[in-house]
Motif scaffolding. Structure first.
Motif, PDB file in Angstrom:
ATOM      1  N   ILE C 329       0.821  -1.212   0.000  1.00 40.16           N
ATOM      2  CA  ILE C 329       0.000   0.000   0.000  1.00 40.16           C
ATOM      3  C   ILE C 329       0.857   1.265   0.000  1.00 40.16           C
ATOM      4  O   ILE C 329       0.432   2.317  -0.500  1.00 40.16           O
ATOM      5  CB  ILE C 329      -0.964  -0.002   1.216  1.00 40.16           C
ATOM      6  CG1 ILE C 329      -1.945   1.187   1.155  1.00 40.16           C
ATOM      7  CG2 ILE C 329      -0.188  -0.007   2.526  1.00 40.16           C
ATOM      8  CD1 ILE C 329      -2.914   1.126  -0.008  1.00 40.16           C
ATOM      9  N   THR C 330       2.112   1.152   0.507  1.00 36.46           N
ATOM     10  CA  THR C 330       2.973   2.352   0.542  1.00 36.46           C
ATOM     11  C   THR C 330       3.299   2.862  -0.861  1.00 36.46           C
ATOM     12  O   THR C 330       3.684   4.014  -1.032  1.00 36.46           O
ATOM     13  CB  THR C 330       4.306   2.056   1.256  1.00 36.46           C
ATOM     14  OG1 THR C 330       4.942   0.944   0.611  1.00 36.46           O
ATOM     15  CG2 THR C 330       4.092   1.727   2.718  1.00 36.46           C
ATOM     16  N   VAL C 331       3.137   1.993  -1.871  1.00 35.91           N
ATOM     17  CA  VAL C 331       3.444   2.400  -3.243  1.00 35.91           C
ATOM     18  C   VAL C 331       2.453   3.459  -3.742  1.00 35.91           C
ATOM     19  O   VAL C 331       2.817   4.359  -4.487  1.00 35.91           O
ATOM     20  CB  VAL C 331       3.431   1.175  -4.189  1.00 35.91           C
ATOM     21  CG1 VAL C 331       3.609   1.594  -5.637  1.00 35.91           C
ATOM     22  CG2 VAL C 331       4.520   0.185  -3.780  1.00 35.91           C
ATOM     23  N   THR C 332       1.212   3.357  -3.306  1.00 36.97           N
ATOM     24  CA  THR C 332       0.180   4.254  -3.854  1.00 36.97           C
ATOM     25  C   THR C 332      -0.380   5.249  -2.837  1.00 36.97           C
ATOM     26  O   THR C 332      -0.892   6.291  -3.231  1.00 36.97           O
ATOM     27  CB  THR C 332      -1.020   3.422  -4.377  1.00 36.97           C
ATOM     28  OG1 THR C 332      -1.484   2.588  -3.311  1.00 36.97           O
ATOM     29  CG2 THR C 332      -0.594   2.555  -5.556  1.00 36.97           C
ATOM     30  N   GLU C 333      -0.304   4.920  -1.544  1.00 32.80           N
ATOM     31  CA  GLU C 333      -0.938   5.795  -0.554  1.00 32.80           C
ATOM     32  C   GLU C 333      -0.218   7.138  -0.449  1.00 32.80           C
ATOM     33  O   GLU C 333       1.017   7.182  -0.357  1.00 32.80           O
ATOM     34  CB  GLU C 333      -0.944   5.093   0.820  1.00 32.80           C
ATOM     35  CG  GLU C 333      -1.725   5.819   1.900  1.00 32.80           C
ATOM     36  CD  GLU C 333      -3.237   5.658   1.756  1.00 32.80           C
ATOM     37  OE1 GLU C 333      -3.706   5.077   0.760  1.00 32.80           O
ATOM     38  OE2 GLU C 333      -3.952   6.135   2.658  1.00 32.80           O
ATOM     39  N   GLN C 334      -0.982   8.228  -0.449  1.00 30.13           N
ATOM     40  CA  GLN C 334      -0.376   9.560  -0.412  1.00 30.13           C
ATOM     41  C   GLN C 334       0.207   9.890   0.959  1.00 30.13           C
ATOM     42  O   GLN C 334      -0.383   9.576   1.976  1.00 30.13           O
ATOM     43  CB  GLN C 334      -1.422  10.624  -0.757  1.00 30.13           C
ATOM     44  CG  GLN C 334      -1.977  10.524  -2.162  1.00 30.13           C
ATOM     45  CD  GLN C 334      -3.358  11.113  -2.241  1.00 30.13           C
ATOM     46  OE1 GLN C 334      -3.703  11.997  -1.478  1.00 30.13           O
ATOM     47  NE2 GLN C 334      -4.160  10.586  -3.160  1.00 30.13           N
ATOM     48  N   GLU C 335       1.336  10.567   0.933  1.00 27.69           N
ATOM     49  CA  GLU C 335       1.938  11.102   2.168  1.00 27.69           C
ATOM     50  C   GLU C 335       1.992  10.079   3.290  1.00 27.69           C
ATOM     51  O   GLU C 335       1.817  10.409   4.453  1.00 27.69           O
ATOM     52  CB  GLU C 335       1.145  12.328   2.662  1.00 27.69           C
ATOM     53  CG  GLU C 335       1.301  13.551   1.785  1.00 27.69           C
ATOM     54  CD  GLU C 335       0.633  14.761   2.426  1.00 27.69           C
ATOM     55  OE1 GLU C 335       0.970  15.102   3.583  1.00 27.69           O
ATOM     56  OE2 GLU C 335      -0.245  15.349   1.780  1.00 27.69           O
ATOM     57  N   ILE C 336       2.190   8.795   2.947  1.00 26.25           N
ATOM     58  CA  ILE C 336       2.229   7.777   3.992  1.00 26.25           C
ATOM     59  C   ILE C 336       3.580   7.819   4.706  1.00 26.25           C
ATOM     60  O   ILE C 336       4.599   8.167   4.094  1.00 26.25           O
ATOM     61  CB  ILE C 336       1.979   6.370   3.393  1.00 26.25           C
ATOM     62  CG1 ILE C 336       1.660   5.377   4.514  1.00 26.25           C
ATOM     63  CG2 ILE C 336       3.180   5.904   2.566  1.00 26.25           C
ATOM     64  CD1 ILE C 336       1.039   4.095   4.014  1.00 26.25           C
ATOM     65  N   VAL C 337       3.578   7.541   5.993  1.00 24.89           N
ATOM     66  CA  VAL C 337       4.819   7.470   6.755  1.00 24.89           C
ATOM     67  C   VAL C 337       5.479   6.124   6.461  1.00 24.89           C
ATOM     68  O   VAL C 337       4.891   5.073   6.698  1.00 24.89           O
ATOM     69  CB  VAL C 337       4.542   7.579   8.269  1.00 24.89           C
ATOM     70  CG1 VAL C 337       5.841   7.379   9.050  1.00 24.89           C
ATOM     71  CG2 VAL C 337       3.904   8.920   8.591  1.00 24.89           C
ATOM     72  N   HIS C 338       6.660   6.149   5.888  1.00 26.79           N
ATOM     73  CA  HIS C 338       7.371   4.907   5.613  1.00 26.79           C
ATOM     74  C   HIS C 338       8.035   4.421   6.890  1.00 26.79           C
ATOM     75  O   HIS C 338       9.048   4.958   7.310  1.00 26.79           O
ATOM     76  CB  HIS C 338       8.393   5.122   4.490  1.00 26.79           C
ATOM     77  CG  HIS C 338       7.753   5.408   3.172  1.00 26.79           C
ATOM     78  ND1 HIS C 338       7.379   4.424   2.287  1.00 26.79           N
ATOM     79  CD2 HIS C 338       7.345   6.576   2.622  1.00 26.79           C
ATOM     80  CE1 HIS C 338       6.810   4.966   1.230  1.00 26.79           C
ATOM     81  NE2 HIS C 338       6.771   6.279   1.402  1.00 26.79           N
ATOM     82  N   ALA C 339       7.420   3.415   7.517  1.00 31.81           N
ATOM     83  CA  ALA C 339       7.916   2.941   8.810  1.00 31.81           C
ATOM     84  C   ALA C 339       8.279   1.460   8.722  1.00 31.81           C
ATOM     85  O   ALA C 339       7.730   0.723   7.906  1.00 31.81           O
ATOM     86  CB  ALA C 339       6.857   3.171   9.882  1.00 31.81           C
ATOM     87  N   PHE C 340       9.221   1.054   9.557  1.00 38.13           N
ATOM     88  CA  PHE C 340       9.764  -0.299   9.507  1.00 38.13           C
ATOM     89  C   PHE C 340       9.972  -0.847  10.901  1.00 38.13           C
ATOM     90  O   PHE C 340       9.983  -0.089  11.876  1.00 38.13           O
ATOM     91  CB  PHE C 340      11.088  -0.270   8.735  1.00 38.13           C
ATOM     92  CG  PHE C 340      10.956   0.358   7.388  1.00 38.13           C
ATOM     93  CD1 PHE C 340      10.627  -0.391   6.268  1.00 38.13           C
ATOM     94  CD2 PHE C 340      11.107   1.739   7.242  1.00 38.13           C
ATOM     95  CE1 PHE C 340      10.467   0.210   5.033  1.00 38.13           C
ATOM     96  CE2 PHE C 340      10.959   2.350   5.996  1.00 38.13           C
ATOM     97  CZ  PHE C 340      10.637   1.574   4.895  1.00 38.13           C
ATOM     98  N   LYS C 341      10.111  -2.169  10.994  1.00 36.08           N
ATOM     99  CA  LYS C 341      10.382  -2.780  12.303  1.00 36.08           C
ATOM    100  C   LYS C 341      11.530  -3.775  12.181  1.00 36.08           C
ATOM    101  O   LYS C 341      11.691  -4.432  11.163  1.00 36.08           O
ATOM    102  CB  LYS C 341       9.128  -3.466  12.828  1.00 36.08           C
ATOM    103  CG  LYS C 341       8.526  -4.518  11.894  1.00 36.08           C
ATOM    104  CD  LYS C 341       7.211  -5.048  12.462  1.00 36.08           C
ATOM    105  CE  LYS C 341       6.508  -5.961  11.458  1.00 36.08           C
ATOM    106  NZ  LYS C 341       5.164  -6.399  11.932  1.00 36.08           N
TER     107      LYS C 341
END
Lengths: 358, 358, 358
Positions: C329-341
């Motif tokens: 979903i991060t590919v298309t969602e606007q202004e999404i926070v790219h977060a990782f674990k």
């Protein structure tokens, strides 16, 4: 358990009871407004038909029940290759009664054999559409006061007009019915309807190409839409679609108490100016459709007393014999049992689409 | 019987009453949770609009009522060539109130004239969208405490922005409203809105191309989406779609109690980072839309007392005169009466889409 | 507030309580038939899935609640470029709980972070489908009497079969589970499932290509559909789709109390003739799915007592790091926070789709 696949699944007595109940509902709706609380209707529409779907949904909601379903195949599991039988078995887990519309003939019958809840045929291709016929019968009964001794004109597309064929079958069981078939030769009533219903039941009928000539004699005029989707040749559609348009001036010759009916949707076969004429009954007919569907749901869910079980026709299975009807559900349904029935006229028919098999 | 086609169909007094009711609903929802038991709302969406449809459905469900309908023309009888008037007449048999969305201008008005139940315009092309305006008015009232003496900035696509035009009309009936029109020249407010509303009502307004310049003076900032579907030339869309994006830093110059609104859906005209700012009211606005639709349904179904009848404007029919608007419902609707009205400014307008006729 | 995105979001104790409640519902449905009166479920299906949607809708209706939503993206605001987060925020204004199906992995998680009401993952691409797993667990529990000390065969498409991966994860938390993986090499279980679940939890498992060889040892046989939509190469689909069809004769070698399961819809991987065998549990499984969804809704709406809040995993944001999964979903969602674990195995994963990031 009972389902409604073909209008003839009900006896005349059962139909009279359903009509009686529908009339009571129309008079005292509040009496029925919570009868089906906690019941769920599944509307499984494999092809769109707003009017029929909304009529079923309104019927269930007005009984206090609930509704779920889909309005076209695109949003159904059929797109993933699921069989109609599996869909029916699965939906039986969720709902209490099913109303199914399907482009293939016999699909609702397949569903009724697989489901563990009642199935109502909401139209299967050009085959059956019994709840439309229920609406028609209630309308004739309310408007003329009877279902016998009537001269009924059927006008327009009598070749592909499924509703017309079902109505003739239904009327064949009442006394003193005169049928007037009004259509261009290209769209005349099929021979099998003559042979299997009109002649077989010794109904009194005549054919004519002229609406105005027929009008004066009629108690009921049933107009039908010439449906684009039934034509292989678009030009033939363009040439015929305007035939037999009912206008106010044509009505001059008609009886004062004529009952004008139409299954709807109408394109242009009845002039909008006719709508205000007291003889125009086609919108009352739509409302009657809802009342009859309410009564039908009550019937099949057992609120009118014991419903018994579906009649099991004498059939035989076959591994060689195949139904030749390209629109029959047997063509696409997986692992379906190819079964057939011998008819009085000696013919052998597919039990699903009822086409003759050679 | 009353319908809601244009926000001006209601008097200021009626609007105040509806707003008052909506506020009461938002405070004591349980008080209204069964008021519409046994009532059915039909959502007839001839083009998809999830937000508006779900808002109407939630409104009716939260009133204890029921819902049926369709979410796009594909699954409607329109595909079979049925007229909007016939659909409205038929659905009147099933439901108690209709919410109609249609791509053609004037379609809901046609429906309201044919239906025997109230019709709510849920958006007809670029023409009207009165329930959005109801949501806007409630939001301004709740957030600023008043509907008068306000400086309201309207930003973005003011040329095609239907919601902006409706809001200006609605505000034109209140005192002390200053309008600031913020847009690129290409998307400026149309001359007819200036002539028919701003100038005619002697509203105080100014135009600017600079959002930051305008911000400090505003009590309300109404952002609008630049809608792809309104552009004939995709390149022009690409060039303009990023104009006038509201960001946190731009807000530095704004009042502390600014009310930021947006009809939604948003694409990127408001930075997501603004959502957490206390001045961001656009999601409250969505909730207010549901409350106002609840109040509207109560109003039209008579739960707020006598509703009276729709005003019948002085109109004249014509066989020669035709509306020239290609998006007008008169272009496709069968056997429609071509009727027109003379306006104060001496112009003649189609009664359906309200376009000027030469 | 709690949401259900991944089956592991619930502890074993919570799952046991939900299963217990579902069993009680199946025994005394009337006891629950009005519990959710005045609650609304929003079914947001960005891709069609009739079975799952109808199961959710039936679940809410059988609890006395109400339903609204859409059945495919076409009739949603997504077509107008709205973000999943905005849709979730807006629907939070209308409904009390959301069930979301989305073709992109992580979309329901994005929704759960934006929504102000609980969100249930109804399937996100090839990622998770926890409510299917709930149905599976209840079925195994009811049919075998336990969730421990079982030999479970998983057959068919184990490579793309999302439901299989979820079931393995769920079973990994119970004692004495033996997994038998039955598939063609091309559709074998992915290495990451072995590494992250089977090996990590020291589960007892073996792989085989032969269904008949594996059958005699099984307490549970979980058949899966080979899904056309998962194949880039249609020829490979044609070649494999008929592999591993369960027929009556193959069942000769199986245990008398074998529990045969299938997530449905089935194409032809289980012969229809098997349906009448007492060991066929896949339609019971569909019904169990409805009961578990009822219990899940009660759980998330707080009818089973305090629900607490969603666990907040330790994550870090990044402006450089990007998830490489094209279906994320991060590919298309606007202004999404790219977060990782960071995971125990030292890997870094996208918090939305859980793909490893290099």
């Amino acid at each position: 358990m009972r389902s409604l696949i073909d209008i003839l699944d009900f006896s005349v007595e059962e139909l009279d009871k359903i009509i009686e109940t529908a009339i009571d509902i129309s008079k005292k709706p509040e009496k029925y407004s919570a009868v089906c609380r906690d019941k769920i209707l599944a509307t499984l529409f494999f092809e769109p038909s707003t009017r029929t779907r909304l009529s079923f949904e309104a019927a269930m909601l007005r009984l206090g029940g609930k509704v779920l379903g889909f309005s076209d195949a695109g949003s159904s599991s059929a797109a993933k290759g699921e069989s109609v039988a599996d869909t029916a078995k699965t939906v039986s887990c969720y709902a209490d009664i099913i109303a199914m519309r399907h482009p293939q003939e016999g699909a609702p019958y397949v569903a009724s054999r697989a489901a563990t809840i009642p199935v109502i045929n909401a139209g299967d291709g050009g085959h059956n559409h019994p709840t439309q016929t229920l609406a028609d019968l209630l309308t004739i009964k309310k408007e003329t006061g009877r279902l016998h001794d009537l001269t009924v004109g059927l006008c327009g597309d009598l070749k592909y007009g499924r509703t017309v064929h079902s109505l003739i079958s239904a009327l064949s069981r009442y006394e003193g019915i005169n049928i007037v078939l009004i259509s261009p030769k290209e769209l005349g009533i099929p021979d099998y309807v003559k042979a299997d219903v009109l002649d077989k039941c010794e109904m009194n009928y005549r054919e004519t190409e002229c609406l105005e000539e027929a009008l004066p004699s009629l108690d009921v005029l049933y107009m039908t839409r010439i449906q684009r989707e039934r034509f292989s040749d678009p030009e033939e559609y363009e040439r015929l679609k305007d035939s037999y348009i009912l206008t106010l001036d044509k009505l001059d010759g008609a009886k004062k108490e004529l009952c004008i009916m139409h299954p709807l949707p109408r394109v242009n076969e009845i002039s909008v100016k006719v709508d205000d004429d007291p003889r125009a009954c086609y919108f009352k007919q739509a409302k009657n459709g809802m009342y009859m569907r309410m009564a039908l749901i009550l019937k099949l869910l057992g609120y009118m007393g014991e419903v018994g079980d579906d009649a099991t026709p004498e059939t035989f299975e076959s591994d060689e014999l195949r139904c030749q009807n390209p629109k029959c559900i047997t063509v696409t349904e997986q692992e379906i049992v190819h079964a057939f029935k011998k008819c009085d006229d000696g013919s052998v028919r597919c039990i699903y689409c009822e086409n003759k098999v050679e």
